[in-house]
Design an enzyme around this catalytic site. Structure first.
Site, PDB file in Angstrom:
ATOM      1  N   HIS A 216       0.821  -1.217   0.000  1.00  0.00           N
ATOM      2  CA  HIS A 216       0.000   0.000   0.000  1.00  0.00           C
ATOM      3  C   HIS A 216       0.853   1.265   0.000  1.00  0.00           C
ATOM      4  O   HIS A 216       1.832   1.391   0.736  1.00  0.00           O
ATOM      5  CB  HIS A 216      -1.038   0.008   1.121  1.00  0.00           C
ATOM      6  CG  HIS A 216      -0.514  -0.058   2.518  1.00  0.00           C
ATOM      7  ND1 HIS A 216      -0.181   1.071   3.223  1.00  0.00           N
ATOM      8  CD2 HIS A 216      -0.298  -1.095   3.349  1.00  0.00           C
ATOM      9  CE1 HIS A 216       0.213   0.722   4.438  1.00  0.00           C
ATOM     10  NE2 HIS A 216       0.167  -0.592   4.544  1.00  0.00           N
TER      11      HIS A 216
ATOM     12  N   ASP B 273       6.157   0.454   6.719  1.00  0.00           N
ATOM     13  CA  ASP B 273       4.714   0.277   6.501  1.00  0.00           C
ATOM     14  C   ASP B 273       4.170   1.389   5.616  1.00  0.00           C
ATOM     15  O   ASP B 273       3.792   2.430   6.117  1.00  0.00           O
ATOM     16  CB  ASP B 273       4.003   0.246   7.852  1.00  0.00           C
ATOM     17  CG  ASP B 273       2.551  -0.146   7.721  1.00  0.00           C
ATOM     18  OD1 ASP B 273       2.144  -0.621   6.647  1.00  0.00           O
ATOM     19  OD2 ASP B 273       1.806   0.026   8.705  1.00  0.00           O
TER      20      ASP B 273
ATOM     21  N   GLU C 199      -4.866   1.851   2.400  1.00  0.00           N
ATOM     22  CA  GLU C 199      -5.034   0.652   3.219  1.00  0.00           C
ATOM     23  C   GLU C 199      -5.264   1.024   4.679  1.00  0.00           C
ATOM     24  O   GLU C 199      -6.081   0.424   5.355  1.00  0.00           O
ATOM     25  CB  GLU C 199      -3.787  -0.243   3.113  1.00  0.00           C
ATOM     26  CG  GLU C 199      -3.940  -1.607   3.793  1.00  0.00           C
ATOM     27  CD  GLU C 199      -3.517  -1.634   5.263  1.00  0.00           C
ATOM     28  OE1 GLU C 199      -3.822  -2.603   5.948  1.00  0.00           O
ATOM     29  OE2 GLU C 199      -2.899  -0.654   5.736  1.00  0.00           O
ATOM     30  N   GLU C 200      -4.519   2.028   5.152  1.00  0.00           N
ATOM     31  CA  GLU C 200      -4.484   2.286   6.591  1.00  0.00           C
ATOM     32  C   GLU C 200      -5.822   2.723   7.183  1.00  0.00           C
ATOM     33  O   GLU C 200      -6.205   2.276   8.249  1.00  0.00           O
ATOM     34  CB  GLU C 200      -3.426   3.349   6.917  1.00  0.00           C
ATOM     35  CG  GLU C 200      -1.991   2.904   6.638  1.00  0.00           C
ATOM     36  CD  GLU C 200      -1.506   1.809   7.582  1.00  0.00           C
ATOM     37  OE1 GLU C 200      -2.280   1.327   8.407  1.00  0.00           O
ATOM     38  OE2 GLU C 200      -0.325   1.436   7.462  1.00  0.00           O
TER      39      GLU C 200
ATOM     40  N   ASP D 138       3.305  -6.541   3.108  1.00  0.00           N
ATOM     41  CA  ASP D 138       2.898  -5.480   4.034  1.00  0.00           C
ATOM     42  C   ASP D 138       3.231  -5.880   5.470  1.00  0.00           C
ATOM     43  O   ASP D 138       2.405  -5.779   6.366  1.00  0.00           O
ATOM     44  CB  ASP D 138       1.397  -5.182   3.867  1.00  0.00           C
ATOM     45  CG  ASP D 138       0.950  -4.019   4.748  1.00  0.00           C
ATOM     46  OD1 ASP D 138       1.811  -3.239   5.200  1.00  0.00           O
ATOM     47  OD2 ASP D 138      -0.267  -3.891   4.998  1.00  0.00           O
TER      48      ASP D 138
ATOM     49  N   HIS E 112       3.523   2.309  12.527  1.00  0.00           N
ATOM     50  CA  HIS E 112       2.616   3.449  12.742  1.00  0.00           C
ATOM     51  C   HIS E 112       3.178   4.521  13.665  1.00  0.00           C
ATOM     52  O   HIS E 112       2.421   5.194  14.363  1.00  0.00           O
ATOM     53  CB  HIS E 112       1.263   2.980  13.317  1.00  0.00           C
ATOM     54  CG  HIS E 112       0.502   2.081  12.405  1.00  0.00           C
ATOM     55  ND1 HIS E 112      -0.717   1.559  12.737  1.00  0.00           N
ATOM     56  CD2 HIS E 112       0.771   1.623  11.157  1.00  0.00           C
ATOM     57  CE1 HIS E 112      -1.162   0.803  11.741  1.00  0.00           C
ATOM     58  NE2 HIS E 112      -0.267   0.828  10.766  1.00  0.00           N
TER      59      HIS E 112
HETATM   60 ZN   LIG Z   1       0.625  -1.658   6.262  1.00  0.00          ZN
END
Ligand SMILES: [Zn+2]
Length: 462
Positions: free
Chosen positions: A279, A291, A325-326, A353, A423
């Site tokens: 993503h 990520d 995606e998130e 991912d 994140h």
């Molecule tokens: Zn991810």
């Protein structure tokens, strides 16, 4: 004459000599490790563009950049697939403290959860109560919670070797905690960061209000693991502690964005598709290197490595750089929706991912026959220390493609350090190891090469 004849025969032999699969896979790995492009692409994506939250200017820069780089690869098709995405903006840096008496406070590190509403402009102060996860919260009564901030402090389970399993076991409090707490009369939610390590970084991530009406919604933030430990300890000594936090996050109307797609069209089965992807969006605190910048550049490099290794795929191979995606999965849903509308037959989809760490193998969602077929290729991966071939999910973005026929797979990597970065502000390019990233790209390419060459055998009929 005789010499010429011998020469002729030996030339024929050379030209018809086919590389074994082991040799082709060796070529793929060597090429990735000596001439890979994934690291340079990620350097640009991370250091020149940065965090790519859906709907942001950076996300659109990432669309333009990856499209331009795919255009340079001399593929058969490169295009943008329009998709509307949510736009949530963090606003000013959040502040928070534990009040320990008149004019005495301890500052703590928090960040708003993605999708959360703001506090009032002056912030929110209330008594805080510790609750150890969703099961505990659901069993509580309204008079225990009403008017308070709920501190959801269930740690990720340290004994699980598969850290994604530990994440799955605790992330519910981040996603649904605010909604359940709001229904019990809470005024705010503070969630322990999804992090197996003790440090000072708060980890964001999506949260959802579900069907909760807007006037009932309460603000939600994550607190660093170190500060969660401090808060928990202080609450054991002093039950009536007051907690303050302030955040100014805001949800805007949806905006136009894009999935970025590159394709090598198949020579024999152009209407049968193999998808590899990751993503393109990321959270905003770091630059999204693990990520999922890693998955993006690996997917792009799969197409390049196939070409560079002289492989002309029989099936059409697409790298799909999914948007959003998130905090919405809109890109994954849109890609599957368009594929279905066009009647495109997808035989295989693989997502990377899980961070750009050392690859270990694949999680595979397939029928028994197809799973066994992939398992039969395991010896080819042994020289590269790839040994994880297990049943399991593929990835969020490719999930909407699921049907009875398609094989979905996820690149599985050494996940022990992933949640140190996931994140949060330290998910940056310096946390990426070039060789590990390149080994991941090669590992995906090798499996794509085998799936393309042999296809999936028909299911036994009985
Ligand atoms: Zn991810």
């Amino acid at each position: 004459m005789k010499i010429i004849k011998i020469l002729f025969v030996s030339l024929i032999t050379v030209s018809t000599y086919a590389q074994t699969d082991a040799e082709t896979i060796r070529t793929i790995y060597s090429s990735s490790l000596t001439n890979g492009k994934s690291y340079a692409w990620l350097d640009h994506l991370s250091n020149e563009i940065g965090g790519r939250l859906s709907g942001s200017e950076n996300a659109e820069k990432a669309v333009a950049y990856t499209k331009a780089e795919l255009d340079k690869l001399d593929l058969d098709k490169v295009w943008l697939q329009p998709v509307m995405v949510p736009k949530w903006v963090r606003g000013e840096k959040e502040t928070a403290y534990i009040e320990i008496g008149t004019n005495k406070k301890i500052n703590v590190n928090i960040c708003a959860l993605g999708g959360s509403i703001a506090t009032s402009a002056n912030g929110l102060i209330a008594e805080i109560i510790e609750v150890l996860g969703m099961e505990a919260l659901k069993s509580m009564k309204k008079d225990e919670i009403e008017g308070k901030i709920v501190f959801l402090n269930k740690p990720m389970e340290a004994t699980f070797i598969q850290t994604f399993k530990a994440y799955g076991g605790s992330v519910g409090q981040r996603v649904r905690g605010a909604t359940v707490a709001a229904k019990l009369g809470a005024v705010g939610v503070i969630v322990r960061s999804m992090n197996l390590r003790l440090d000072d970084f708060p980890h964001t991530g999506t949260m959802r209000y579900g069907d909760l009406p807007s006037e009932k919604r309460i603000p939600a933030a994550a607190i660093s693991t170190n500060d969660a430990e401090v808060l928990s300890k202080m609450l054991k000594e002093n039950k009536g502690l007051q907690f303050y936090f302030k955040q100014s996050s805001k949800q805007y109307d949806d905006v136009q964005s894009y999935n970025v797609i590159g394709e090598i069209t198949g020579t024999e089965f152009p209407d049968e598709y193999i998808v590899i992807g990751g993503h393109l969006d990321s959270w905003d605190l770091g630059d999204g290197s693990h990520d999922d910048g890693a998955g993006i550049v690996q997917s792009m490099d799969v197409l390049r490595l196939l070409k560079e290794s002289g492989i002309k795929p029989k099936h059409s191979i697409r790298a799909v750089l999914f948007m959003n995606e998130e905090n919405g999965l809109r890109g994954g849903k849109k890609y599957a929706e368009v594929a279905k509308a066009k009647g495109e037959n997808h035989i295989f989809a693989l997502e990377s991912d899980s961070g750009g760490f050392t690859p270990r193998g694949f999680s595979i969602s397939a029928s028994d026959a197809k799973f066994d077929q992939i398992l039969s290729w395991a010896p080819l991966f042994k020289p590269y220390l790839i040994h994880h071939f297990e049943r399991g999910g593929g990835g969020a973005d490719i999930g909407p493609l699921k049907n009875d026929q398609i094989v979905l797979a996820g690149l599985r990597v050494d996940s022990q350090r992933y949640f140190d970065y996931h994140h949060t502000a330290n998910d940056t390019f310096d946390a990426i190891n070039k060789r590990e990233l390149e080994l991941g790209a090669a590992t995906i390419t090798a499996l794509v090469y085998l799936v393309d060459k042999y296809g999936f055998k028909d299911e036994p009929t009985n």
